[in-house]
Scaffold this active site. Structure first.
Site: not given
Length: 263
Positions: A101, A146
């Site tokens: 990401s 995350y």
């Protein structure tokens, strides 16, 4: 499975359902030793699973072996699976695709929001072993966990490619960001009302979110495109809202990009 096959009725494929819980090293080992027992010629492996805790979560949940749940699933689970599955991937033509990401980079639009990704000096791992809360040794932070896991994905990709090149395997490994896609199960731990409003705002109003279809297309591109197969160790991404270009974005707007300074 029937639903998937009904969507592609003219394709002659065989689907094999299997359990592989990336939060359990035992489950991962069982998956490889049973489902993949007779498989020794894999063309492509995609490490695409992932979880994102509610950013307001304060409790440090853990995997079966005690790792912090987010990094333990998104990174260590895939890492162990790769260790077991690597000998089964085709030499010279095999591919490994890792879903990372853009939030791994604190200088990216998404990475600059909230807590910032950094692994520091790995103090948490050195001090606490598998019982770490955060890799850098700080107190648990669900948002940062995350982003840290995505930084781990990028570092894993780059180091794995270096080792594969050194061993002369010919296998190529790349990672990518599919963009901000709110309408998937990744946000299932967030407040459902917030998630719905955020999805509408990001995708339809602000035009910075991507559709599930376009995000899935980025994975398909990483798997099938010949240019991607020519060089490994790269991170592919696109500017927010690039889904407006449709499939034409793949290889143009969606292309290799710089990684974070830490990666």
């Amino acid at each position: 499975m029937e639903e998937v096959l009904n969507e592609i009725p003219d394709t002659n494929i065989e689907l094999t359902p299997a359990e592989c819980d990336l939060a359990s090293l035992v489950s991962i080992k069982n998956f490889v030793s049973t489902t993949l027992k007779e498989e020794n010629s894999l063309d492509v492996v995609c490490y695409n699973a992932g979880i994102a805790r509610n950013t307001a979560a304060s409790e440090c949940l853990r995997t079966k072996e005690g790792f912090e749940l987010t990094v333990g699933t998104n990174h260590f689970g895939h890492f162990y699976l790769n260790q077991l599955i690597l000998p089964k991937i085709k030499q010279n033509t095999g591919r490994i695709v890792v879903t990372a990401s853009s939030v791994h980079d604190p200088d990216s639009p998404g990475g600059a929001q909230g807590s910032k990704a950094t692994l520091g000096t790995l103090e948490g791992l050195k001090r606490d072993g598998n019982m770490f809360e955060m890799v850098d040794g700080e107190k648990f932070d669900a948002d940062k966990a995350y982003k840290d896991s995505k930084l781990c994905n990028v570092l894993f990709t780059r180091e794995l490619q270096r080792r594969l090149d050194k061993d002369g395997t010919g296998i190529k490994v790349n990672c990518f960001s599919p963009g901000l896609i709110v309408g998937t199960g990744l946000f299932r731990d967030q407040n459902p009302i917030f998630t719905k409003v955020f999805d509408i705002a990001a995708t339809n109003l602000l035009k910075v979110g991507e559709s599930v279809h376009w995000g899935g297309g980025t994975l398909e591109y990483m798997i099938l495109d010949k240019t991607v197969a020519s060089k490994g160790g790269l991170f592919y991404t696109a500017a927010p809202g690039s889904g407006k270009y449709g499939d034409d974005a793949y290889g143009k707007q969606f292309a290799p990009a710089e990684v974070s300074k830490e990666a």
